[in-house]
Design an enzyme around this catalytic site. Structure first.
Site, short mmCIF file in Angstrom:
data_model
loop_
_atom_site.label_atom_id
_atom_site.label_comp_id
_atom_site.label_asym_id
_atom_site.label_seq_id
_atom_site.Cartn_x
_atom_site.Cartn_y
_atom_site.Cartn_z
N HIS A 84 -8.37 -3.07 -4.87
CA HIS A 84 -9.21 -4.25 -4.60
C HIS A 84 -10.70 -3.97 -4.67
O HIS A 84 -11.50 -4.84 -4.31
CB HIS A 84 -8.90 -4.84 -3.23
CG HIS A 84 -7.54 -5.44 -3.11
ND1 HIS A 84 -7.28 -6.77 -3.37
CD2 HIS A 84 -6.36 -4.89 -2.79
CE1 HIS A 84 -6.00 -7.01 -3.19
NE2 HIS A 84 -5.40 -5.87 -2.83
N THR A 87 -12.33 -14.78 -4.21
CA THR A 87 -11.32 -15.84 -4.10
C THR A 87 -11.96 -17.10 -3.53
O THR A 87 -11.46 -18.21 -3.75
CB THR A 87 -10.15 -15.40 -3.21
OG1 THR A 87 -10.67 -14.78 -2.04
CG2 THR A 87 -9.25 -14.42 -3.94
C1 26V Z 1 -11.99 -0.89 3.17
C2 26V Z 1 -12.07 -0.47 4.46
C3 26V Z 1 -12.54 0.89 4.71
C4 26V Z 1 -12.27 1.39 6.09
C5 26V Z 1 -12.50 0.37 7.15
C6 26V Z 1 -11.77 -0.93 6.93
C7 26V Z 1 -11.73 -1.34 5.51
C8 26V Z 1 -11.31 -2.60 5.18
C9 26V Z 1 -11.24 -3.02 3.87
C10 26V Z 1 -11.59 -2.16 2.86
C11 26V Z 1 -11.48 -2.54 1.43
C12 26V Z 1 -11.98 -3.84 1.14
C13 26V Z 1 -11.67 -4.22 -0.26
C14 26V Z 1 -11.74 -5.69 -0.41
O1 26V Z 1 -11.77 -6.43 0.55
N1 26V Z 1 -11.74 -6.15 -1.63
C15 26V Z 1 -11.81 -7.56 -1.93
O2 26V Z 1 -10.50 -7.97 -2.27
C16 26V Z 1 -10.44 -9.33 -2.62
C17 26V Z 1 -8.99 -9.65 -2.86
O3 26V Z 1 -8.53 -8.97 -3.98
C18 26V Z 1 -11.32 -9.60 -3.82
O4 26V Z 1 -11.27 -10.99 -4.10
C19 26V Z 1 -12.74 -9.19 -3.55
O5 26V Z 1 -13.53 -9.33 -4.71
C20 26V Z 1 -12.77 -7.75 -3.08
O6 26V Z 1 -14.08 -7.39 -2.66
#
Ligand code: 26V
Length: 822
Positions: free
Chosen positions: A363, A662
């Site tokens: 993601h 989204t």
């Molecule tokens: C990373 C971490 C790192 C440690 C702490 C908690 C945490 C929580 C989430 C993440 C990764 C986040 C990645 C994310 O949210 N990506 C989003 O995903 C959406 C659904 O696919 C997408 O529409 C967005 O463009 C994208 O930024």
């Protein structure tokens, strides 16, 4: 016991049950003062009862021994409220509203009493929730597995323009949607050490001993399909201490240590990590991830054992795990451990099963969000898993060496272990190596994964890689949140779009129909009025629904470029102050979103926007030309009002950085026009709607990379009179509210030749695109046509389409169909 007849779906049955739950289940007295929350709970219980009937019927189908199932493993499920969705899917909205009206009550008011289930940060968690809705509607046997955080996403307050976080104790008043299943509790091990021994036949056995175990207690939430008899399950794990904490440790006389240990165990599911990008290496976070992976896999394996005993020959044929980003990717090593250590399979058999059942979705391309865990931490917390990861790596690297003989650099690059002073486990690589499918979430994003981030792996296994463009569920994001527009659409083209969003195409025929345009416009005006009410109540800023509603709501992050939006507002303010107001389009700008609590620059951007709002809104020279508001505590339930009342949807990330987005789809579906860069799913939105109905601007992903060489924002500023004046106003401290220099870090970011987000590079193009949008808005017929065309072209962005593609290419599940008699 004889079978219980199905509950009535008529007003009389509902009224009777409502009364029953209010008076008896909840023990309230209708002659005494009533509270909205109790009324909400009583209605929720009425709906839940009707879901439970269908839920049991669905379980009988999905848990049949030969049913192939998929499991969506996710650290986040951003479900929002459940009541409105349950009523909609059961086709009880009208009936419930009528029953409540008879009691002098309002359905909307009851629904407002429900706390959002905010168990996610943003896009990734909300996507999981939309997926579940579509799977239930398509009648696919899919179970969601996640964590039951006691505290969800923090509540955001704005104090003196700054974000203040407050814990979100969402379960405080009880949660009528969940059912505890203590009989299905699992035990998850941490710490300890491995003991190896060989049996008489020479097979090696491993025992993980001296571990500190934590119980995983499942709580199930029903996930209803739209007007069918399918109700799927979202199973969330809560951590609880084992009895040993009470007996062994208390009795050993180490009372306070044992209470501390008990707390440490239960802390695993206390709080959601409020970061949407970075913050790596926190031990509690790794505990959470392993807890989810282990409890969920054990749950599936226990059911397998019940049905198939120790025969795993068909396991990969009947099970599939979808990993929502790398967060649950411990599952790769954990499935190996369970199959080998607990179920006595050989390595090769276990590996065939693992790589035949795991599928991984990426993601994000942001390097800081790619998870790496220190080897030393892994060794201490999950010693057996680290051994297995080493073994996976050794076998994997020998494959790499075979494919690229003598390429030591490539071995170093592709290793699951990043070597160095502080070796780390690369979780994304573990997920890729252990999965048969790796997908990105929009066409551009998947392409960038293949050509960039994961190129080595793509060269090795091109057939593993695929794209699954995200979507959103039109049940929540149009039918539920925008009843007025839904009513108009259904009156015009029928109700088929609720299950088959591509039918919205039929609206194209009405794009130039002036009578339809007028009705469309009136509905949207009413939605804007509702949004203006929200803004008035939350921000004390008055929005006039005649103005252009220009909205950017999403997590606050530099790559999403709320700062670019802020610079545009300052530019508009500058124009007003200079009297350059010919052909002015009155505009109301709304920005909302949460910043990670430790993300300094993001928090400063919030302060900046609030300070700009204070100056602009208080300046008599501005009048009705411009209003600015920062909406506190942006969440699922507020988006339901926001997306219905937005004219212009700002999707302005630096090209190549937003995996998909989204929110862009929710706005489009509801008739907003996008102003956006060629990033994430914007690319596909533009493809569907055409350049005439989209305000495109800015560098492309390739252009961004090229422009980094010799990037000179100071020169761009000097060459652009508008941007120069904007920067001058910042330097003059016009928005400092007496705190001199507070925005110096933002000025420094914009003017740095190393600004990764290239804010200055896209300023001119953004302002020009905004001029086009403003001009288009002044022509009501033209704008309304664009609005209709956007909604009409949004069919591809339903998660029904997304789920059909996951199912066709990855899960290969059979639709369960309806059950008779319900
Ligand atoms: C990373 C971490 C790192 C440690 C702490 C908690 C945490 C929580 C989430 C993440 C990764 C986040 C990645 C994310 O949210 N990506 C989003 O995903 C959406 C659904 O696919 C997408 O529409 C967005 O463009 C994208 O930024």
């Amino acid at each position: 016991m004889p079978p219980v007849p199905p509950l009535g779906m008529d007003a009389a049955s509902l009224a009777e049950d409502f009364h029953h739950h209010y008076e008896l289940t909840l023990g309230r007295d209708c002659r005494r003062p009533v509270y909205a929350y109790d009324l909400y709970q009583a209605l929720a219980l009425c709906l839940r009862d009707r879901l439970v009937e269908r839920w049991k019927a669905t379980l009988a189908l999905s848990e049949a021994p030969d049913t192939r199932c998929a499991y969506y493993l996710s650290m986040e499920f951003l479900m929002g409220r459940a009541l409105g969705n349950a009523a909609l899917n059961l086709d009880l909205t009208e009936t419930a509203a009528a029953v409540l009206r008879d009691h002098g009550l309002q359905l909307e008011a009851l629904a407002e009493a429900e706390h959002d289930a905010g168990l996610g940060n943003g896009g990734l968690g909300r996507l999981a929730a939309c997926f579940l809705d579509s799977c239930a509607t398509l009648q696919l046997p899919v179970v969601g597995y996640g964590l039951r955080y006691e505290y969800g996403m923090f509540r955001q307050h704005i104090v003196d323009g700054e974000q203040v976080e407050e814990p979100d104790h969402w379960l405080r008043d009880g949660n009528p949607w969940e059912l505890e299943r203590p009989e299905r509790a699992r035990r998850v091990q941490f710490g300890g050490r491995c003991e190896f021994h060989r049996d008489a036949r020479g097979r090696q056995h491993v025992r993980w001993i001296d571990s500190h175990d934590v119980l995983a207690i499942p709580y199930d939430t029903p996930v209803p399909g739209y007007r069918n008899t399918t109700v799927n399950t979202l199973r969330l794990w809560k951590a609880a201490a084992t009895d040993e904490f009470d007996f062994n440790e208390f009795n050993a006389g180490r009372y306070s240590e044992s209470v501390a240990a008990k707390n440490a165990a239960e802390n695993i599911t206390t709080v959601l990590y409020p970061n949407d990008a970075s913050e790596n290496g926190k031990e509690l976070r790794l505990r959470q991830q392993y807890f989810l992976a282990s409890a969920s896999l054990q749950d599936v394996l226990a059911r397998w054992r019940d049905n198939h005993g120790s025969d795993f020959s068909r396991f990969a044929e009947l099970n599939c795990f979808q990993l929502n980003d790398t967060h649950p990717s411990c599952a790769v090593a954990e499935l190996m451990r369970l199959l080998i250590d607990e179920h006595q399979l050989e390595w090769d058999q276990a590996w065939t099963i693992t790589t035949g059942t795991m599928a991984y979705t990426n993601h994000t391309l942001l390097p800081e969000a790619l998870e790496r865990w220190p080897v030393e931490l892994f060794k201490r917390l999950l010693p057996r898993l680290l051994d297995i990861i080493y073994e996976i790596n050794a076998r994997f690297l020998s494959q790499v060496a075979e494919r690229w003989p003598g390429d030591a650099e490539r071995l170093r690059r592709m290793s699951l272990i990043e070597e160095g002073d502080w070796p780390q486990v690369r979780m994304a690589y573990l997920a890729i190596v252990g999965s048969f499918s790796v997908n990105g979430v929009a066409a551009l994003h998947s392409q960038l994964l293949q050509q960039g981030l994961f190129n080595d792996f793509y060269q090795l296994w091109p057939q593993r890689f695929n794209n699954k463009t995200n979507g959103v569920t039109q049940r929540r994001w149009l039918a539920g949140c925008n009843p007025a527009l839904s009513g108009l659409i259904t009156a015009t083209i029928g109700a088929g779009w609720v299950r088959n969003l591509s039918q919205l195409q039929q609206l194209r025929a009405y794009g130039d129909d002036s009578e339809f345009q007028q009705r469309w416009h009136r509905v949207r005006q009413e939605n804007k009025r509702r949004l203006a009410e929200l803004v008035q109540a939350e921000c004390a800023v008055t929005f006039d629904s005649a103005a252009l509603f220009d909205v950017q709501v999403k997590r606050i992050h530099e790559y999403k470029r709320q700062l670019l939006n802020a610079l545009h507002i300052v530019h508009l303010y500058d124009r007003i102050k200079r009297g350059a107001v010919d052909d002015w389009t009155p505009r109301c700008v709304l920005i909302g979103g949460k910043a990670a609590p430790g993300y300094f620059i993001a928090k400063r951007i919030i302060k900046f926007i609030n300070n700009i709002a204070a100056v602009v809104n208080a300046d008599a020279a501005v009048g009705d030309r411009l209003k600015v508001a920062f909406l506190p505590n942006y969440r699922v339930s507020t988006m339901e009002t926001i997306c219905a009342g937005t004219d212009l949807s700002a999707q302005i990330s630096t090209a190549g950085k937003e995996a998909s987005g989204t929110g862009n789809m929710k706005f489009m579906m509801n008739g907003a026009v996008t102003i956006g860069t060629l990033d994430g799913a914007n690319v596909e939105i533009l493809e569907e709607v055409g350049e005439d109905n989209f305000f495109l601007f800015g560098l492309t992903a390739a252009g961004v990379e090229a422009a980094r060489q010799g990037y000179d924002p100071q020169a761009l500023i000097a060459a652009d009179a508008d941007l120069s004046r904007v920067m001058q106003r910042l330097r003059d401290g016009e928005f400092d509210s007496g705190e001199a220099g507070i925005f110096d870090p933002l000025i420094a970011a914009i003017t740095s030749p190393h600004d990764p987000w290239m804010v200055a590079a896209d300023f001119r193009a953004f302002v020009d695109a905004q001029v086009c949008a403003a001009a288009a808005y002044r022509d009501r017929a033209r704008w309304t046509r664009m609005s209709i065309m956007n909604s009409a072209a949004s069919g591809r962005f339903s998660t029904d389409r997304t789920m059909e593609e996951y199912n066709r290419d990855i899960w290969r599940l059979r639709s369960m169909g309806d059950v008779d008699g319900l």
